[in-house]
Design an enzyme around this catalytic site. Structure first.
Site, mmCIF file in Angstrom:
data_model
loop_
_atom_site.group_PDB
_atom_site.id
_atom_site.type_symbol
_atom_site.label_atom_id
_atom_site.label_comp_id
_atom_site.label_asym_id
_atom_site.label_seq_id
_atom_site.Cartn_x
_atom_site.Cartn_y
_atom_site.Cartn_z
ATOM 1 N N HIS A 17 0.861 -1.367 0.108
ATOM 2 C CA HIS A 17 0.066 -0.143 0.073
ATOM 3 C C HIS A 17 0.851 1.449 0.065
ATOM 4 C CE1 HIS A 17 -2.964 -2.548 2.283
ATOM 5 N NE2 HIS A 17 -3.461 -2.411 0.946
ATOM 6 N N LYS A 41 -15.605 -7.815 5.059
ATOM 7 C CA LYS A 41 -14.322 -7.869 5.626
ATOM 8 C C LYS A 41 -14.659 -7.789 7.301
ATOM 9 C CE LYS A 41 -10.755 -7.244 2.283
ATOM 10 N NZ LYS A 41 -9.838 -6.138 1.973
ATOM 11 N N ARG A 90 -2.287 -6.270 -8.058
ATOM 12 C CA ARG A 90 -1.164 -7.142 -7.582
ATOM 13 C C ARG A 90 -1.096 -8.369 -8.620
ATOM 14 N NH1 ARG A 90 -3.148 -8.775 -1.893
ATOM 15 N NH2 ARG A 90 -4.884 -8.588 -3.039
ATOM 16 N N SER A 128 -3.110 -7.401 3.362
ATOM 17 C CA SER A 128 -3.344 -7.173 4.634
ATOM 18 C C SER A 128 -3.623 -8.476 5.278
ATOM 19 C CB SER A 128 -4.599 -6.177 4.819
ATOM 20 O OG SER A 128 -4.080 -5.056 4.401
#
Length: 161
Positions: A17, A41, A90, A128
């Site tokens: 990030h 999440k 990514r 994360s």
């Protein structure tokens, strides 16, 4: 002045990030890092805690501000007079989802564009979720998250575990 918004859940912020933030800060006059809610999440940190962690991490970037917002991302962009949404990619799987979101955002407000920045190759595996899993088992996090927040992650993981 050209402004951009880099949205995400950032639970917690990773070096991947941070790499995107640094690069966006070179491209734009102002970058708003916007901590948003992701209903899919279950966050480790509250949004306010995430804002504070990111602020510590980007304190040396004078053109970066960290905030939180509820509601539609394009509404937040309009409020900040930001015409670009920055998204880090990514892998191809990231692109599939982010491309759909970019099209939806453009449909809502055609004046707001999405800029995709590919992750630095050394961070393509990093998320994360990976960081939280590693922290749970006591792994060394120095190559994955900013050093300023390692202790916070370790302490929060222990208290939730």
């Amino acid at each position: 002045m050209k402004s951009a918004v880099y949205p995400g859940s950032f639970d917690p912020i990773t070096l991947g990030h941070l790499n995107i933030i640094k690069r966006a800060a070179r491209i734009f006059d102002k970058v708003y890092v916007c901590v948003m809610k992701n209903s899919e999440k279950n966050p480790l940190f509250t949004r306010e805690e995430r804002v504070e962690l990111i602020k510590r991490t980007v304190k040396n970037f004078p053109n970066v501000e960290v905030e939180t917002a509820e509601g539609l991302l394009v509404s937040y962009c309009r409020e900040r007079d930001a015409s670009v949404i920055v998204k880090g990619l990514r892998a191809v799987s990231d692109f599939d989802w982010e491309f759909q979101m970019a099209l939806a955002n453009r449909k809502i407000d055609p004046a707001i564009d999405t800029l995709f920045l590919t992750a630095s190759e050394k961070y393509t595996f990093l998320s994360s979720t990976v960081v939280k899993e590693m922290a749970k088992y006591g792994a060394d996090l120095r190559d994955f998250v900013p050093r300023e927040i390692i202790e916070d992650i370790v302490n929060k993981t222990r208290s939730k575990g």
